[in-house]
Write a protein that holds these residues in place. Structure first.
Motif, short mmCIF file in Angstrom:
data_model
loop_
_atom_site.label_atom_id
_atom_site.label_comp_id
_atom_site.label_asym_id
_atom_site.label_seq_id
_atom_site.Cartn_x
_atom_site.Cartn_y
_atom_site.Cartn_z
N ARG A 70 0.83 -1.21 0.00
CA ARG A 70 0.00 0.00 0.00
C ARG A 70 0.86 1.26 0.00
NH1 ARG A 70 -3.46 -3.59 2.25
NH2 ARG A 70 -3.20 -5.04 0.55
N GLN A 71 0.20 2.39 -0.23
CA GLN A 71 0.88 3.68 -0.18
C GLN A 71 0.26 4.58 0.89
OE1 GLN A 71 0.33 3.70 -4.54
NE2 GLN A 71 2.11 5.07 -4.53
N GLY A 104 3.04 4.69 -8.32
CA GLY A 104 3.51 3.70 -7.35
C GLY A 104 5.02 3.65 -7.22
N GLN A 108 6.39 5.28 -2.11
CA GLN A 108 5.36 4.69 -1.24
C GLN A 108 4.74 5.70 -0.29
OE1 GLN A 108 8.56 3.61 -1.22
NE2 GLN A 108 8.62 1.43 -1.76
N ASN A 111 -4.52 3.08 -4.81
CA ASN A 111 -3.68 2.19 -4.01
C ASN A 111 -3.22 2.82 -2.69
OD1 ASN A 111 -2.26 -0.34 -3.74
ND2 ASN A 111 -0.38 0.86 -3.98
#
Ligand code: ADP
Ligand code: MG
Length: 701
Positions: free
Chosen positions: A482-483, A542, A545, A561
């Motif tokens: 995940r971010q 992406g 992060q 995301n």
């Protein structure tokens, strides 16, 4: 005296005179008899009730008691003396205390004679004690006709200094009512007063200033609040009716080929019930002969874009162009992308026009718009420039995200002979009651449902001392792919300090999350647009992060995301801003989190804000709380409306009365839309004289 008694300047009132009249005007805006009558008390000293000493409670405000002084003595203290009387009734004893003027008082007080005393009773050393009470012998008290609930008027320091006391104001109003009561006209229709059991205007004014009882006061206040709100609602609804009758709009009569094609073959998901309902409302407007002015409210992520796109298809099917305007470059680009994603498979062309589009690329856009060859334009305020001309703009959609001014909407209006239909989208939920009084003449649609499968964002509040645990959690989430957003406040007044906080934060984050394992982006207002863009893009793709940012990310960016939003110094943000920020996550399939970081010292309001965020995801509920905390005057857009400069009603606290007023205003207009009946002449005249229309439509029409 002025032919209309109420318009007589206050200077004519006995005891006022030119000097004080000028002062009243300056300090309180009181110029006429009417202004003075409408200067309402903000509280009352209730002398309608007598207390027994044993009934006293520490929470009492001022109390009135009948009793006798049984004992009187002087007590030596550090500086001078104080005079202490023991005061008793048949239920107990208390003390009366004087710190000044003891001699004078001592000479006049009568022992063992019944007195009426009034003042604040403090709990002190195990008994009640009243400093400097107002006192009067019971025998004298009973001889006088008196005001039982004394009005306390809002005032200013200057007035006090110049001898215009509360007592004097009350006297003036008392006299004024005596003098002109007979000339105060009734201003509500008789049927309505009967139906709602409202007291008459004279009675209400008399009772609101000098109530006979709490009950009479409540009735008077209800009547005056009702009247105030009733007329505003009537005026707004009348204006709306007139607009609908007068301002013709393009008729989008057909649901045509493109709309149907899209609906049958290209709709990427099933519409929610709320989306369908709103589309129906919009379609009904577009198909009517009146110009649409609709406000579309929908929480972040509720799916406004698809509704906008389908409305644009309706325009195209009827031979018109459509445009979508956003407040920022980033947001415009994002809209452009999503609109293109939906329109490319359909073969419908979409162009983007923003400040950063180069002149040589602009020119063909301008030309094709003018020729009518370009059906959809997405952009920023650049779209509003004079140069940008449409062949036949039928629908303008404005995504305001609460950033867009009314003046800009006005420009939209001027782009055609016949004004385009206008749909304003906002992600700032406006409580319905407020919307009703602010945008009473605007049609409102609400998407009150999120698309299915969305997991509500889980929100927690953490202290600075929990930071290590928070970091561990972030590491875990990043490990899952995940971010994370980490947002710092940016408040104009202390920009330099905020900037330092942000930079310190960035440094400690890069220490905790070092490369090459972790990549951290940073975005803030001092960066060049290209650099910002570049960082945003890296995050969206992406490649990083963590995104450390100021509130610039509040508007725009859609990175499904990203599932964790950390808000630093969350107590410094307003509720609606916190809600907007939280809306940046929860856009993908994963469970999302919002972590509100704060120091351990919080103000009451700060605490309420954070608790509200933790306990609900509902934008409307949050907006209601926000409204309660900040008051309607501070809410977005209210300054322009002038509608909230109410004399006695309060759109938040009196929302039930507002509903009632609106209901009755509607009913009256259903029966007599033009207010042409004889019995409504008074209403018609009154509305004509109202100047509450300094609201948004004045900027437009
Ligand atoms: P907002 O109201 O904040 O502008 P968007 O229009 O950007 O919301 O929609 C948020 C996300 O939800 C987008 O990814 C969109 O594709 C998706 N979405 C919208 N409506 C639906 C729906 N009925 N079912 C599933 N997903 C939807
Ligand atoms: Mg949106």
């Amino acid at each position: 005296m002025h032919p209309n008694a109420l318009q007589t300047p206050v200077t004519y009132l006995k005891g006022v005179g030119p000097g004080r009249a000028a002062l009243l005007g300056r300090e309180l805006g009181i110029d006429t008899y009417q202004d003075l009558l409408y200067h309402f008390p903000n509280r009352y000293i209730d002398k309608s009730r007598f207390y027994k000493i044993h009934e006293l409670e520490r929470s009492n405000a001022d109390v009135q008691i009948i009793g006798r002084i049984v004992h009187l003595k002087s007590v030596e203290q550090k500086r001078g003396q104080r005079l202490v009387a023991t005061f008793a009734d048949d239920t107990g004893e208390m003390e009366l205390v004087w710190f000044r003027g003891q001699k004078w008082i001592q000479d006049r007080l009568k022992i063992n004679e019944p007195y009426v005393i009034f003042g604040k009773a403090n709990w002190f050393n195990g008994k009640f004690s009243m400093p400097h009470p107002e006192m009067e012998l019971l025998s004298r008290f009973q001889q006088q006709k008196r005001i039982r609930m004394q009005p306390v008027y809002p005032s200013t320091e200057k007035l006090g200094q110049r001898g215009v006391t509360n007592r004097l104001i009350a006297q003036w109003i008392y006299k004024l009512l005596e003098e002109i009561s007979a000339q105060i006209p009734e201003t509500l229709p008789a049927i309505l007063m009967e139906e709602l059991h409202l007291p008459g205007k004279r009675e209400a004014l008399q009772q609101v200033h000098f109530p006979d009882s709490q009950n009479a006061l409540a009735r008077a206040r209800f009547r005056l609040k009702f009247e105030e709100l009733f007329y505003i609602q009537l005026a707004l609804l009348t204006k709306k009716l007139q607009r609908k009758n007068r301002i013709k709009g393009h008729v989008f009569g057909v649901v045509g080929e493109q709309f149907t094609r899209f609906y049958e073959h290209f709709l990427p998901f099933e519409l929610t019930t709320a989306q369908k309902r709103v589309l129906k409302e919009i379609r009904a407007d577009l198909g009517s002969h009146a110009q649409m002015n609709r406000l579309l409210q929908g929480d972040v992520g509720s799916g406004k874009t698809i509704v906008a796109v389908m409305a644009m298809l309706l325009a195209i099917d009827n031979g018109f162009q459509a445009c979508l305007v956003a407040p920022t470059e980033i947001l415009a680009q994002q809209h452009y992308q999503s609109v293109r994603e939906l329109m490319d498979p359909m073969g419908i062309e979409v162009a983007l026009l923003t400040g950063s589009v180069r002149a040589k690329d602009r020119k063909p856009i301008h030309e094709r718009l003018r020729e009518g060859a370009l059906p959809i334009l997405v952009g920023t305020h650049a779209v509003l420039e004079e140069k940008v001309r449409f062949a036949n703009l039928g629908l303008a959609i404005i995504d305001e995200q609460h950033r867009f001014g009314v003046a800009q909407r006005a420009k939209m209006w001027k782009k055609n002979q016949t004004p385009p239909h206008i749909l304003v989208m906002t992600a700032t939920p406006i409580p319905r009651t407020l919307a009703m009084s602010l945008y009473g003449d605007l049609d409102i649609s609400v998407i009150d449902q999120l698309p299915p499968g969305r997991k509500p964002v889980r929100t927690v509040h953490r202290r600075d001392s929990d930071r290590l645990r928070v970091f561990a959690f972030l590491r875990e989430q990043i490990g899952l792919g995940r971010q994370v957003y980490i947002v710092y406040p940016l408040i104009q007044e202390s920009e330099a300090l905020d900037y330092k906080d942000l930079m310190d934060g960035y440094e400690s984050i890069t220490r905790e999350f070092p490369p090459p394992e972790y990549q951290v982006s940073i975005v803030h207002g001092k960066m060049k647009p290209e650099d910002k863009e570049f960082e945003m893009k890296r995050f969206a793709e992406g490649k990083t992060q963590i995104m450390v940012a100021t509130t610039v990310i509040e508007v725009g960016v859609n990175v499904p995301n990203a599932s964790v939003m950390v808000i630093e110094s969350a107590e410094r943000f307003g509720l609606s801003q916190l809600h907007q920020l939280r809306g940046r996550v929860g856009r993908g399939a994963e469970q999302s989190f919002c972590i509100l970081m704060s120091s351990s010292r919080l103000s009451e309001d700060g605490k309420t804000r954070l608790q509200t965020m933790v306990s609900t995801n509902d934008g409307f509920e949050i907006a209601e709380t926000d409204l309660k905390l900040r008051g309607p005057g501070n809410l977005m857009g209210t300054q322009q409306s002038g509608l909230l400069a109410l004399k006695i009603a309060d759109v938040v606290r009196d929302k039930d009365i507002l509903q009632t007023a609106r209901y009755h205003a509607r009913k009256l207009l259903d029966r007599d839309p033009a207010l042409s009946l004889e019995e409504h002449q008074m209403i018609r005249d009154k509305i004509r004289r109202m100047d509450i229309f300094r609201n948004i439509w004045d900027y437009i029409s």
